[in-house]
Design an enzyme around this catalytic site. Structure first.
Site, PDB file in Angstrom:
ATOM      1  N   LYS A  95      -7.359   5.180  -7.696  1.00 13.82           N
ATOM      2  CA  LYS A  95      -7.587   6.305  -8.607  1.00 13.82           C
ATOM      3  C   LYS A  95      -8.869   7.048  -8.239  1.00 13.82           C
ATOM      4  CE  LYS A  95      -5.179   4.017 -12.427  1.00 13.82           C
ATOM      5  NZ  LYS A  95      -5.313   3.366 -13.743  1.00 13.82           N
ATOM      6  N   GLY A 134       0.822  -1.206   0.000  1.00 13.89           N
ATOM      7  CA  GLY A 134       0.000   0.000   0.000  1.00 13.89           C
ATOM      8  C   GLY A 134       0.851   1.249   0.000  1.00 13.89           C
ATOM      9  N   PRO A 135       0.231   2.395  -0.185  1.00 10.64           N
ATOM     10  CA  PRO A 135       0.981   3.665  -0.216  1.00 10.64           C
ATOM     11  C   PRO A 135       1.600   3.969   1.143  1.00 10.64           C
ATOM     12  CG  PRO A 135      -1.285   3.926  -1.029  1.00 10.64           C
ATOM     13  CD  PRO A 135      -1.206   2.589  -0.394  1.00 10.64           C
ATOM     14  N   PRO A 136       2.556   4.891   1.185  1.00  9.72           N
ATOM     15  CA  PRO A 136       3.145   5.275   2.475  1.00  9.72           C
ATOM     16  C   PRO A 136       2.102   5.878   3.401  1.00  9.72           C
ATOM     17  CG  PRO A 136       4.484   6.074   0.642  1.00  9.72           C
ATOM     18  CD  PRO A 136       3.223   5.565   0.049  1.00  9.72           C
ATOM     19  N   GLY A 137       2.226   5.570   4.685  1.00 13.92           N
ATOM     20  CA  GLY A 137       1.381   6.208   5.681  1.00 13.92           C
ATOM     21  C   GLY A 137       0.049   5.537   5.940  1.00 13.92           C
ATOM     22  N   GLY A 181      -0.252   2.499   7.353  1.00 16.61           N
ATOM     23  CA  GLY A 181      -0.184   1.680   8.559  1.00 16.61           C
ATOM     24  C   GLY A 181       0.352   0.282   8.370  1.00 16.61           C
ATOM     25  N   LYS A 182       1.201   0.065   7.353  1.00 24.17           N
ATOM     26  CA  LYS A 182       1.698  -1.289   7.114  1.00 24.17           C
ATOM     27  C   LYS A 182       2.612  -1.760   8.248  1.00 24.17           C
ATOM     28  CE  LYS A 182       3.548  -0.105   3.183  1.00 24.17           C
ATOM     29  NZ  LYS A 182       3.120   1.300   3.172  1.00 24.17           N
ATOM     30  N   THR A 183       3.591  -0.930   8.602  1.00 20.46           N
ATOM     31  CA  THR A 183       4.542  -1.309   9.652  1.00 20.46           C
ATOM     32  C   THR A 183       3.868  -1.369  11.008  1.00 20.46           C
ATOM     33  OG1 THR A 183       6.350  -0.292   8.404  1.00 20.46           O
ATOM     34  CG2 THR A 183       6.731  -0.707  10.745  1.00 20.46           C
ATOM     35  N   SER A 189      -2.735   3.101 -18.741  1.00 19.05           N
ATOM     36  CA  SER A 189      -4.074   3.587 -18.399  1.00 19.05           C
ATOM     37  C   SER A 189      -4.301   5.042 -18.780  1.00 19.05           C
ATOM     38  CB  SER A 189      -4.329   3.407 -16.897  1.00 19.05           C
ATOM     39  OG  SER A 189      -3.413   4.140 -16.125  1.00 19.05           O
TER      40      SER A 189
END
Length: 773
Positions: free
Chosen positions: A723, A357-360, A362-364, A680
């Site tokens: 998107k 997913g994008p940064p920020g 909550g992955k970590t 795209s």
């Protein structure tokens, strides 16, 4: 001293840091201060002459007259070379000693008034002067010999008969402090100056002699150590031949006792015991002994049988995950399923989870929450920029300084053999001449291989099958396919505005207030203010900038509280700018007027969804297609495909054939420094070209995404959810999508779907009436 002085005024002046110059020498020095650079420029534009003298304190950055010695030199610039943006190297000829009478500032530079300081002696043939010259040559020869530079230094003064020049050349060559050299410039009598230089060189010769004695003593001690090592090795061989048993010291005995307690498999146990026996026969002070000691201690420190008690209570785990994170239902569901399987099978089998997913988003932090929910120790290893295979597998024990890989090191630090191990930024792993870390990572992550993971340093297998591995990435496109095949990808998409509000109010605001020492009675942030921060300050996929802006508001409130200007801080939309500054996003894309040749597209990047503006323009030329804005190969092909399709339908829409022959067409995507790629944007570029060539305005409030073919068909694309959320954040409320992507609309949150009109299309001719005015 002679009374024939020549008065000089207003010559450019440079204060020197840690340097003293002498007449008759050619020297080079660096300058970087603005005033010094200005002085050099002034000299180069006139007669190339400067006056220099040393600073008394080299730490003073902007010296005045009191900070400088007043005995200096007149120099003439021979060459100026710019070394970099900050420094200039100046090569000069030192011509005369001078006495500075005044140093003053003249605009952007320093200037000085001075008189010449002449050398004098009553009788150049005086016996005392000649004796001093002879002693000086002898002392200097001894100095050169002791400092190891006798050949080049002697040739420098051969043939020099002028006493003053001889003194200057030798003073310039000796390695002493600049303030010691400065004392020579103060002496006008050549005889006295030579005598003072003899004293200086004499002290240096004594120091060099003492240093040489110390160095010889050190070398002698080293030779003694090597001799002892050789004798110990001989003694070991003799005792082995005689069949005498070597006594094991206390350290080796303690290691063997610990090894017995560990009860390792026979092969590993035998190897470690041989290493301990080898160590007991070494000289404890030898480098090999230190290598062996580190190896044995690393082996014995590994948690071979030490495990954390894993919590498989699903209700407790679910409660902890909900406490730490709002939303992310799909991720939480997958984690709970994994725990349920572990509870039934009593094993940690199954694919490795990869949070993408994008940064920020909550992955970590969700990996950390999983560790807390399961009762495992948490270990994190960032793979961003890792290019050395030894980072994963360790170094081979063929040289001093070899260490285990970071995987084994982290397991040792965790103290258990079943921690939760997070490999962060797995999409940013690299490879070069030092190996391929991604391939080494396969053995770590593959459940069929990691039960016998062998670090190059350990050279014995260690079981990693009990470790719960989780990886994170911004995109899967850069993860090597064999590595991706071992992982189950779970996508963490962008947060909606409503989710961000709940995260901010429930998590971020209390967290930042606590970090900044603010009590609830001293500050409050309204929900409307948070919505304004989201809308006008932080249009992002995650919540990292949102947290940063809330922190800014808290720090402003803390200052108000401490200064006493405002004890109670209530942040509302009306006063939000006082806490975090003016708005960054002033208007929505949806409010912009239609233009010819300009359309709005959508893209999916590693940092989430973004909007793209496609600009086109035509100019007299030879029918060339010019593409700018750092487009990748796929996007360039899409542009060429779009133009080919427009040419095929030109007759139907009364587009003159001369347009393609007599005009060049340029397609540009702003933010040219950012690389862009993917198919795209085909529909967006085709619409912009159609608008340009028919001279009809395009509605920029309609965003679009889709791959176009030469027949004008619109094909399916990926990342529709990201998107759509990006378009929603930018205020866009109408989106054209491929008809094949209609099933993907279910992934878009209902709160977003109800505000956006999605227009599915199968071919380009269905796009024209929607966008073209």
């Amino acid at each position: 001293m002679s009374e024939e002085y020549i008065a000089n005024a207003g010559i450019p002046y440079i204060p020197l840091r840690g340097q003293a110059f002498f007449p008759g020498t050619v020297v080079g020095f660096d300058i970087g201060r603005d005033k010094s650079l200005a002085a050099v420029d002034s000299a180069m534009n006139s007669d190339k002459y400067l006056v220099v003298s040393a600073q008394r304190d080299i730490t003073v950055n902007d010296p005045v007259q009191e900070d400088c010695y007043l005995s200096g030199c007149l120099i003439k610039i021979r060459q100026v070379v710019k070394r970099n943006d900050d420094f200039v190297r100046v090569l000069v000829v030192v011509e005369s000693r001078v006495r500075i009478t005044d140093i003053y500032e003249d605009g952007s530079m320093l200037r000085a008034n001075y008189v010449f300081a002449e050398d004098y002696d009553d009788d150049p043939e005086d016996a005392e002067l000649q004796a001093n010259i002879r002693v000086l040559r002898q002392m200097y020869s001894k100095y050169l010999e002791q400092s190891g530079q006798s050949e080049g230094g002697k040739s420098l003064i051969d043939g020099i008969t002028d006493p003053a020049l001889l003194c200057s050349l030798i003073a310039n060559e000796i390695d002493v402090a600049y303030d010691v050299k400065q004392t020579l410039l103060d002496i006008d009598s050549v005889n006295l100056r030579i005598g003072h230089l003899i004293d200086i060189i004499g002290r240096e010769n004594n120091i060099l002699s003492i240093a040489k004695r110390i160095n010889n003593r050190v070398m002698k001690n080293m030779n003694r150590g090597q001799r002892e090592y050789y004798l110990r090795e001989q003694l070991a061989v003799i005792k082995e031949e005689l069949g005498e048993e070597e006594d094991i010291d206390d350290e080796a005995r303690a290691w063997k006792d610990k090894l017995t307690e560990l009860q390792l498999d026979e092969k590993t146990d035998t190897k470690i015991r041989k290493e301990i026996d080898k160590f007991s026969k070494m000289n404890p002070m030898s480098p090999d002994a230190n290598v062996s000691r580190t190896y044995i201690e690393t082996i014995l420190d590994l948690p071979w049988h030490s495990s954390s008690k894993v919590n498989n209570n699903l209700k407790r785990a679910e409660k902890i995950l909900n406490e730490d994170h709002y939303g992310l239902e799909k991720v939480k569901e997958r984690i709970l399923e994994n725990l349920a399987v572990q509870h039934l099978t009593k094993e940690n089998k199954g694919p490795i989870i990869c949070l993408v997913g994008p940064p920020g988003v909550g992955k970590t932090s969700i990996a950390r929450s999983i560790a807390r929910a399961t009762g495992r120790e948490f270990v994190r290893m960032s793979l961003g920029g890792v290019r050395d295979e030894a980072e994963i597998r360790g170094h081979r024990r063929t040289y001093i300084g070899a260490i285990p890989g970071r995987v084994i090191n982290n397991i040792v630090e965790a103290g258990t053999n079943n921690p939760l191990f997070l490999f962060d930024e797995v999409d940013k792993i690299g490879s070069d001449f030092r190996g391929d870390p991604a391939s080494a990572l396969l053995e770590v992550l593959d459940p069929e291989q990691n039960s016998t993971f062998t670090d190059h340093y350990l050279e014995v297998p260690f079981d990693l099958s009990k470790v719960m591995f989780i990886t994170t990435a911004n995109t899967t496109s850069t993860i090597p396919r064999p590595l991706l095949d071992r992982m189950e990808v779970i996508e963490l998409s962008s947060y909606t505005a409503e989710e961000k509000v709940r995260i901010a109010m429930d998590y971020l605001v209390p967290k930042k207030m606590k970090e900044n020492g603010i009590k609830k009675t001293q500050m409050s942030i309204s929900e409307a203010a948070v919505r304004d921060i989201i809308e006008y300050y932080t249009r992002e996929a995650g919540v990292r900038n949102l947290e940063r802006e809330i922190g800014n508001a808290c720090r402003k409130a803390a200052r108000n509280i401490v200064s006493g200007t405002q004890k109670k801080n209530i942040v509302t939309p009306r006063n939000l700018n006082k806490y975090i500054g003016k708005r960054i996003f002033l208007e929505d894309i949806g409010s912009l007027d239609p233009e010819v040749g300009v359309t709005t597209g959508l893209a999916w990047t590693s940092v989430g969804g973004v909007t793209l503006t496609i600009e086109t323009v035509k100019m007299p030329g030879a029918g060339k297609l010019v593409l700018t804005g750092q487009m990748g190969d796929v996007m360039r092909e899409s542009a060429q495909t779009a133009l080919g399709y427009i040419k095929s339908i030109a007759a139907s829409y009364k587009i003159s054939k001369d347009m393609f022959r007599d005009y060049d067409i340029q397609i540009h995507i702003p933010e040219g420094a950012t690389p862009k790629d993917g198919p795209s944007a085909g529909i967006t570029m085709c619409t912009a070209l159609f608008s340009l060539l028919t001279d009809r305005k395009a509605d920029k409030t309609v965003a679009m995404t889709g791959e176009i073919t030469l027949r004008g068909n619109i094909l399916r694309i990926g990342g529709l959810k990201e998107k759509a959320l990006a378009a929603y954040r930018q205020g866009i409320r109408r989106i054209i999508i491929p008809k094949e992507n209609v099933p993907d609309l279910e992934d878009i949150p209902a709160s977003v779907r109800k505000h956006i009109e999605f227009i599915p299309v199968e071919n380009f001719e269905q796009v024209i009436p929607v966008v073209i005015k």
